[in-house]
Write an enzyme that holds these catalytic residues in place. Structure first.
Site, mmCIF file in Angstrom:
data_model
loop_
_atom_site.group_PDB
_atom_site.id
_atom_site.type_symbol
_atom_site.label_atom_id
_atom_site.label_comp_id
_atom_site.label_asym_id
_atom_site.label_seq_id
_atom_site.Cartn_x
_atom_site.Cartn_y
_atom_site.Cartn_z
ATOM 1 N N ARG A 1 -23.160 1.761 -1.103
ATOM 2 C CA ARG A 1 -23.203 0.285 -1.083
ATOM 3 C C ARG A 1 -23.916 -0.214 0.173
ATOM 4 N NH1 ARG A 1 -16.986 -0.201 -3.002
ATOM 5 N NH2 ARG A 1 -17.358 -0.497 -5.225
ATOM 6 N N ARG B 1 0.839 -1.190 0.000
ATOM 7 C CA ARG B 1 0.000 0.000 0.000
ATOM 8 C C ARG B 1 0.883 1.252 0.000
ATOM 9 N NH1 ARG B 1 -3.249 1.766 4.543
ATOM 10 N NH2 ARG B 1 -4.920 3.049 3.703
ATOM 11 N N HIS C 1 -11.396 5.568 3.369
ATOM 12 C CA HIS C 1 -12.014 4.763 2.306
ATOM 13 C C HIS C 1 -11.119 3.538 2.150
ATOM 14 C CE1 HIS C 1 -13.590 3.472 -1.540
ATOM 15 N NE2 HIS C 1 -12.425 3.660 -2.114
ATOM 16 N N ASP D 1 -18.899 3.826 -0.552
ATOM 17 C CA ASP D 1 -19.082 2.780 0.466
ATOM 18 C C ASP D 1 -20.454 2.941 1.150
ATOM 19 O OD1 ASP D 1 -15.705 2.371 1.103
ATOM 20 O OD2 ASP D 1 -16.490 4.200 0.208
HETATM 21 P P1 NAD Z 1 -7.424 3.371 -15.120
HETATM 22 O O1 NAD Z 1 -6.079 2.767 -15.108
HETATM 23 O O2 NAD Z 1 -8.478 2.784 -16.000
HETATM 24 O O3 NAD Z 1 -7.321 4.927 -15.453
HETATM 25 C C1 NAD Z 1 -6.315 5.748 -14.954
HETATM 26 C C2 NAD Z 1 -5.924 6.701 -16.072
HETATM 27 O O4 NAD Z 1 -5.015 7.666 -15.542
HETATM 28 C C3 NAD Z 1 -5.211 6.017 -17.246
HETATM 29 O O5 NAD Z 1 -5.949 6.218 -18.438
HETATM 30 C C4 NAD Z 1 -3.837 6.693 -17.286
HETATM 31 O O6 NAD Z 1 -3.350 6.871 -18.605
HETATM 32 C C5 NAD Z 1 -4.139 8.014 -16.599
HETATM 33 N N1 NAD Z 1 -2.940 8.667 -16.061
HETATM 34 C C6 NAD Z 1 -1.966 8.134 -15.286
HETATM 35 N N2 NAD Z 1 -1.051 9.062 -14.983
HETATM 36 C C7 NAD Z 1 -1.434 10.211 -15.565
HETATM 37 C C8 NAD Z 1 -0.902 11.533 -15.619
HETATM 38 N N3 NAD Z 1 0.246 11.837 -14.999
HETATM 39 N N4 NAD Z 1 -1.574 12.474 -16.309
HETATM 40 C C9 NAD Z 1 -2.723 12.178 -16.956
HETATM 41 N N5 NAD Z 1 -3.281 10.930 -16.946
HETATM 42 C C10 NAD Z 1 -2.651 9.971 -16.260
HETATM 43 O O7 NAD Z 1 -7.925 3.352 -13.604
HETATM 44 P P2 NAD Z 1 -9.458 3.507 -13.112
HETATM 45 O O8 NAD Z 1 -10.073 2.153 -12.983
HETATM 46 O O9 NAD Z 1 -10.128 4.564 -13.918
HETATM 47 O O10 NAD Z 1 -9.231 4.038 -11.615
HETATM 48 C C11 NAD Z 1 -8.700 5.318 -11.412
HETATM 49 C C12 NAD Z 1 -8.441 5.547 -9.945
HETATM 50 O O11 NAD Z 1 -9.679 5.670 -9.251
HETATM 51 C C13 NAD Z 1 -7.666 4.411 -9.251
HETATM 52 O O12 NAD Z 1 -6.744 4.960 -8.347
HETATM 53 C C14 NAD Z 1 -8.764 3.677 -8.507
HETATM 54 O O13 NAD Z 1 -8.267 2.954 -7.401
HETATM 55 C C15 NAD Z 1 -9.626 4.853 -8.096
HETATM 56 N N6 NAD Z 1 -10.985 4.528 -7.665
HETATM 57 C C16 NAD Z 1 -11.417 5.191 -6.572
HETATM 58 C C17 NAD Z 1 -12.688 4.939 -6.082
HETATM 59 C C18 NAD Z 1 -13.155 5.683 -4.856
HETATM 60 O O14 NAD Z 1 -14.225 5.397 -4.304
HETATM 61 N N7 NAD Z 1 -12.390 6.656 -4.393
HETATM 62 C C19 NAD Z 1 -13.532 4.013 -6.730
HETATM 63 C C20 NAD Z 1 -13.061 3.386 -7.883
HETATM 64 C C21 NAD Z 1 -11.767 3.652 -8.343
#
Ligand code: NAD
Length: 316
Positions: free
Chosen positions: A153, A90, A177, A150
């Site tokens: 859900r 993590r 979270h 959460d």
């Molecule tokens: P993903 O890999 O599909 O998308 C991430 C995108 O970020 C990619 O397209 C990548 O090219 C882009 N990226 C990376 N570095 C970058 C930069 N420096 N500048 C511009 N773009 C950049 O991932 P995802 O499934 O869309 O998830 C995104 C994030 O959201 C993850 O960290 C995931 O854990 C988080 N998430 C959070 C929650 C919540 O409740 N907070 C819920 C679901 C997902």
């Protein structure tokens, strides 16, 4: 009236960013949506696909661009980052995404005046805190999506169990979270009745306390289950983001468990963590001092401490 609608920039056009853009387009809340991703082709492709549905939704300008298009953005939603690799700790994931944010946040602020920043990338509480420190924005303008998902859900699962409209359930998950989050059963109600009482009077539950705990464990495990089944979670988080965005744009004053900077909350300060907070055009202008039970206070403190431990390992 159209001109009063906001411009919303979404950083990261992956699963979450693109699904949020789609939900936002359907909601009709935005005047302009810009998708920014280091994978320019991905952002372009998503925008083409979205634009092809525009005549069937609301008039919105949707395009892919660089950070310069954060100019005039009212809200910037950050979903960019790397996902946790198998066997990655993590702390290592945190360090990787903090370094992504050290690039992204100054790039946004180079162009955007005084936006509201809504952080989604995980670990969301740590990155909300880092965003606050890196940006220098006032704390009300830096929000993490926190435990809004959460909590949604939890309401869904209780509603299934108790056969009641989720809109009649008031129950929050607070804290980090993730692993150390906690449900606030002491304040939870259904139709104005304490949840445990409702369950023992109106459902077949024999041991409401235990069964509610089991529901909470299922909530905690659900992201893992979805990711195993389809690789990512996108729909419910996108709707959670629309809910937060709507409350900002329409100045709705919704009480949502977003991640926000707390000061002297049960003696805890200087950490971003979720507690029910009032969200409006100023971002978060108030968070609620809940009457937590002794056990809930302990769990909340433990949750905040585990976040602080990680924050200490990071160079800002
Ligand atoms: P993903 O890999 O599909 O998308 C991430 C995108 O970020 C990619 O397209 C990548 O090219 C882009 N990226 C990376 N570095 C970058 C930069 N420096 N500048 C511009 N773009 C950049 O991932 P995802 O499934 O869309 O998830 C995104 C994030 O959201 C993850 O960290 C995931 O854990 C988080 N998430 C959070 C929650 C919540 O409740 N907070 C819920 C679901 C997902």
């Amino acid at each position: 009236m159209e001109s009063l609608k906001p411009k919303i920039a979404i950083i990261g056009a992956g699963n979450v960013g693109s699904t949020f853009a789609f939900s936002l387009m359907i909601s009709g809340l935005a005047r302009e949506i810009v998708l920014i991703d280091r994978n320019e082709l991905l952002a372009k492709g998503e925008c083409m696909d979205l634009n092809h549905g525009l005549s069937l939704a609301h008039p919105t300008k949707i395009y892919a661009s660089g950070f310069e298009s954060c100019e005039d953005a009212d809200i910037v939603v950050i979903t960019a980052g790397v996902n946790r690799k198998p066997n990655q700790s993590r702390i290592d994931l945190t360090k990787e995404n903090v370094s992504v944010f050290k690039d992204i946040i100054p790039s946004i602020l180079k162009y955007a005046g005084n936006p509201i920043l809504l952080v989604v990338t995980n670990p969301v509480d740590i990155l909300t805190y880092m965003t606050l420190k890196i940006s220098g924005l006032s704390s009300n303008r830096v929000i993490g999506s926190g435990t809004v998902l959460d909590t949604a859900r939890l309401k869904y699962m209780i509603s299934e169990y108790c056969k009641v409209d989720p809109g009649n359930i008031h129950a929050y998950i607070i804290g980090e979270h993730g692993e150390t989050e906690l449900p606030v059963w002491s304040n939870a109600t259904i139709g104005g009745m304490a949840i445990e009482k409702y369950c023992s009077v109106y459902t077949q539950l024999k041991d409401a306390k235990n069964e509610l705990s089991e529901i909470f464990e299922k909530v905690k495990d659900s992201a893992h289950q979805i990711i195993e089944a389809k690789g990512a979670t996108n729909y419910s988080i996108a709707l959670a983001l629309v809910k937060i965005t709507r409350s900002i744009v329409r100045n709705e004053n919704s009480i949502l468990p977003v991640s926000t900077l707390i000061t002297d909350y049960y003696g805890i300060s200087d950490v971003c963590i979720s507690i029910p907070s009032r969200v409006n055009m100023n971002g978060v202008d108030q968070y609620l001092k809940l009457d937590l039970s002794d056990q809930e206070q302990e769990l909340f403190k433990h949750s905040a401490d585990s976040l602080k431990k990680i924050i200490k390992t990071i160079d800002i």
